[in-house]
Scaffold this motif. Structure first.
Motif, PDB file in Angstrom:
ATOM      1  N   LEU A  48      64.215 -20.932  16.906  1.00  9.95           N
ATOM      2  CA  LEU A  48      63.527 -19.973  17.773  1.00  9.95           C
ATOM      3  C   LEU A  48      64.061 -20.004  19.206  1.00  9.95           C
ATOM      4  O   LEU A  48      64.165 -18.957  19.862  1.00  9.95           O
ATOM      5  CB  LEU A  48      62.019 -20.238  17.773  1.00  9.95           C
ATOM      6  N   ALA A  49      64.389 -21.205  19.678  1.00  7.20           N
ATOM      7  CA  ALA A  49      64.930 -21.323  21.037  1.00  7.20           C
ATOM      8  C   ALA A  49      66.266 -20.597  21.145  1.00  7.20           C
ATOM      9  O   ALA A  49      66.540 -19.906  22.145  1.00  7.20           O
ATOM     10  CB  ALA A  49      65.100 -22.802  21.408  1.00  7.20           C
ATOM     11  N   TYR A  66      67.257 -18.068  19.203  1.00  9.33           N
ATOM     12  CA  TYR A  66      66.974 -16.631  19.102  1.00  9.33           C
ATOM     13  C   TYR A  66      66.507 -16.075  20.448  1.00  9.33           C
ATOM     14  O   TYR A  66      66.913 -14.985  20.861  1.00  9.33           O
ATOM     15  CB  TYR A  66      65.879 -16.366  18.056  1.00  9.33           C
ATOM     16  N   LYS A  67      65.643 -16.826  21.118  1.00 11.83           N
ATOM     17  CA  LYS A  67      65.105 -16.365  22.402  1.00 11.83           C
ATOM     18  C   LYS A  67      66.217 -16.219  23.437  1.00 11.83           C
ATOM     19  O   LYS A  67      66.273 -15.227  24.177  1.00 11.83           O
ATOM     20  CB  LYS A  67      64.038 -17.341  22.905  1.00 11.83           C
ATOM     21  N   LYS A  68      67.113 -17.201  23.483  1.00 13.04           N
ATOM     22  CA  LYS A  68      68.232 -17.150  24.434  1.00 13.04           C
ATOM     23  C   LYS A  68      69.130 -15.947  24.154  1.00 13.04           C
ATOM     24  O   LYS A  68      69.677 -15.334  25.068  1.00 13.04           O
ATOM     25  CB  LYS A  68      69.056 -18.442  24.357  1.00 13.04           C
ATOM     26  N   GLY A  82      68.132 -13.198  22.901  1.00 10.78           N
ATOM     27  CA  GLY A  82      67.383 -11.951  23.060  1.00 10.78           C
ATOM     28  C   GLY A  82      66.991 -11.312  21.751  1.00 10.78           C
ATOM     29  O   GLY A  82      66.741 -10.103  21.678  1.00 10.78           O
ATOM     30  N   TRP A  83      66.912 -12.119  20.700  1.00  7.68           N
ATOM     31  CA  TRP A  83      66.521 -11.609  19.388  1.00  7.68           C
ATOM     32  C   TRP A  83      65.011 -11.738  19.231  1.00  7.68           C
ATOM     33  O   TRP A  83      64.461 -12.832  19.285  1.00  7.68           O
ATOM     34  CB  TRP A  83      67.207 -12.398  18.275  1.00  7.68           C
ATOM     35  N   ASP A  84      64.342 -10.635  19.003  1.00  9.13           N
ATOM     36  CA  ASP A  84      62.880 -10.642  18.885  1.00  9.13           C
ATOM     37  C   ASP A  84      62.406 -11.032  17.490  1.00  9.13           C
ATOM     38  O   ASP A  84      61.412 -11.738  17.330  1.00  9.13           O
ATOM     39  CB  ASP A  84      62.310  -9.259  19.234  1.00  9.13           C
ATOM     40  N   GLU A 136      55.841 -17.145  13.485  1.00  5.59           N
ATOM     41  CA  GLU A 136      55.079 -16.463  14.531  1.00  5.59           C
ATOM     42  C   GLU A 136      54.183 -17.450  15.278  1.00  5.59           C
ATOM     43  O   GLU A 136      54.058 -17.397  16.496  1.00  5.59           O
ATOM     44  CB  GLU A 136      54.238 -15.328  13.930  1.00  5.59           C
ATOM     45  N   LYS A 180      56.177 -19.953  17.587  1.00  6.84           N
ATOM     46  CA  LYS A 180      56.585 -19.405  18.889  1.00  6.84           C
ATOM     47  C   LYS A 180      55.622 -19.847  19.990  1.00  6.84           C
ATOM     48  O   LYS A 180      56.006 -19.952  21.151  1.00  6.84           O
ATOM     49  CB  LYS A 180      56.613 -17.867  18.840  1.00  6.84           C
TER      50      LYS A 180
END
Length: 600
Positions: A242-243, A245-247, A249-251, A469, A472
């Motif tokens: 998840l970290a 993905y966040k970097k 920019g993937w939602d 979910e 997150k």
């Protein structure tokens, strides 16, 4: 002609003599390191392509990539086999770590290639893709280029890859160690015995209901005792993912698995939508089965229970011969290839302690061979599993004439080939049954797979989607994981279950495979996709094998939507496609309900 006796233990010495302490393997790894050093040196001077003349340089890099990748895959596959056959092999565990580090370096190198290709001007790129040396790789090269555009900078991605060795992938390896250490005691035939997870899992189909329940409860207790370890592992793996993905920019957490499977969200939604709309017959099946096994409801530990007392045991030799006979009816290539796999000892099937649970097929690209792993205990379900893994191996065999670049097919289509092979055997077993009880047992075994793909896999998908979910927002506790799993199982099984399996999240290896996110929906995709192919095979007979091989050779060079349109003429983003396959499975259920109408 005398039938050859097939060994139940695989031959790994043909690759490197001496197991995990093999001097040959050590030499291979040393040579691989040199190749990787050279590759990195080549890439240190590789710049953004400026004109058509750079095609030569790109073609050269492709060949060097192939050399490193095949040598790395060979070593990784063999070491993976060492660990699967003996979870206590400490040297193999060390080698896995070493290969993981080499793999991380290779991934970083490939990122350099992708980043440089992504920076190429569109007009230059279009010209390069017309070059005869690159044209055949255009789908993969375009894919690489598109992927790179969605990644972070080269340095940031390099750091993610490097940190993943001891973080992300390290947690995955810890799970294997934790499971390998689990032993349970179960009373079978009046004697209490110790079992590994794999052996105890095989007791789920034991004819004695008390054995099934006891083994399930013993395993459930084992998962409970170590639930905090498993929860910590799962949370850290998901947190890492998840970290990243966040970097980037993937939602959506589904972006990576969908891209990996070359699949659109609409296709996935259509598949699950069609399945969810047609679960009623399978709930009826579960209710009928619970009556047949004398239970008040269909409990998790009875899902694999035999429905007739006459369920026969099939020796490994008999299972192999049955598979070869049925494969031969489909086509000569599949039968010939599978016979070679049996005769040349490509299969590890022996039931013994310290083996990893589950089954898999892995490829040794340098040797153009595969190896199949499972624990065979004599059920028709085992025979089907063996056929399934042979289907995977045949897929690799079919791709032998294809360049390495165009062989990297996704999991969904990989499961298509395996499920297709499984279908040949399962269908034949039902048709060739000599007694009513035998036919019922085999038909039920076939339906069990539909239940697995439509309900069990759906539960895994629902659980994992919801877990991510919640993750997150922070760490998800073991008790919450149990609740999420129970809710997912009750929803996916249409309230057709009594007792569920709340610790399934801890017991299932697939949740802990770091290199493949969402190791679930591609199975269901492969199952239903293969049903369409199987229907065509029945219609056309043995002449279809050539077309089938042609389809397999296209699996790594187009999206699943394009593959279906080209070879089946079907739009798989629509419910209608998936409903055709589901309807075939419903027919099995209807026959089962008719055959058992007077029982229970």
């Amino acid at each position: 002609m005398t039938t050859k006796t097939y060994a139940e233990v695989w031959d790994l010495d043909v690759f490197f003599k001496g197991g995990s302490s093999s001097p040959e393997l050590r030499e291979h790894l040393n040579a691989l390191t040199v190749k990787l050093d050279s590759f990195e040196q080549t890439l240190s001077t590789f710049d953004v392509p400026k004109n058509e003349s750079d095609a030569d340089k790109i073609a050269s890099i492709i060949e060097e990539t192939k050399q490193v990748a095949e040598n790395l895959s060979q070593a990784g596959a063999v070491v993976g086999c060492y660990l699967a056959q003996d979870t206590t092999d400490k040297q193999a565990n060390l080698l896995q770590g070493e290969i993981g580090s080499l793999g991380a370096r290779f991934s970083s190198s490939m990122l350099v290639v992708q980043q440089q290709l992504s920076r190429t001007e569109d007009s230059v790129w279009a010209a390069l893709m017309k070059d005869k040396r690159l044209k055949e790789f255009s789908f993969v090269l375009n894919e690489w280029r598109d992927e790179a555009k969605e990644l972070l900078s080269e340095k940031e991605e390099d750091m993610i890859t490097a940190l993943g060795v001891d973080g992300y992938h390290g947690w995955s390896q810890l799970y294997d160690l934790l499971v390998g250490d689990v032993k349970v005691r179960v009373t079978v035939d009046g004697e209490e015995k110790e079992f590994s997870v794999g052996q105890a899992s095989n007791l789920s189909s034991h004819s004695d209901g008390s054995v099934r329940k006891e083994s399930f409860e013993a395993l459930e207790q084992a998962w409970t005792d170590k639930e905090e370890f498993f929860a910590k592992t799962l949370n850290h793996m998901a947190g890492f993912r998840l970290a990243v993905y966040k970097k980037r920019g993937w939602d959506s957490v589904l972006k990576e698995p969908l891209d990996m499977n070359r699949m659109k969200q609409e296709t996935l939604d259509a598949m699950w939508g069609a399945i969810s709309a047609h679960k009623a017959p399978f709930v009826k099946y579960l209710k009928r089965k619970s009556e047949l096994v004398g239970a008040d409801a269909m409990h998790w530990y009875d899902l694999d229970a035999p429905v007739t007392e006459s369920t026969q045991k099939v020796s490994y030799q008999e299972g192999a011969e049955f598979i070869l006979k049925q494969f031969g009816k489909f086509g000569p290539e599949l039968e010939k290839f599978s016979r070679k796999a049996f005769e040349d000892e490509w299969i590890e099937a022996e039931d013994r302690p310290n083996k990893r649970p589950g089954g898999f097929c892995t490829g040794m690209p340098l040797s153009e061979q595969s190896r199949i792993f499972m624990t065979y205990s004599g059920t028709m379900s085992n025979v089907a599993t063996l056929a399934h893994e042979l289907g995977h191996a045949f897929h690799s065999y079919a791709l032998r004439p294809v360049h390495w670049m165009n062989r990297q097919y996704a999991m969904g289509v990989a499961e298509t080939a395996s499920t297709f092979a499984e279908m040949i055997v399962a269908d034949a077993a039902v048709k060739e049954a000599t007694t009513a009880d035998e036919k019922l047992a085999l038909l039920e075994d076939k339906i069990q797979r539909s239940v697995a793909f439509f309900m069990n896999i759906h539960a895994r998908f629902l659980f994992e989607t919801r877990f991510y979910e919640e993750r997150k927002k922070g760490i998800v506790s073991a008790s919450r994981l149990n609740t999420l799993m129970e809710e997912a199982q009750r929803e996916a099984f249409g309230d057709g279950l009594g007792d569920v399996h709340p610790h399934f999240w801890a017991s299932k290896l697939h949740f802990y495979i770091s290199r493949v996110p969402f190791y679930n929906f591609p199975y269901t995709f492969g199952y239903l996709f293969s049903l369409s192919i199987y229907a065509k095979a029945i219609e056309e007979g043995s002449s279809f094998e050539e077309k089938y091989i042609s389809l397999l050779r296209d699996t790594a060079i187009m999206s699943v939507e394009d593959l279906a349109m080209k070879h089946l003429g079907e739009d798989i983003t629509q419910h209608a496609f998936w409903e055709k396959g589901i309807a075939l499975c419903v027919k099995d259920v209807e026959e089962f309900l008719t055959l058992t109408s007077s029982k229970g």
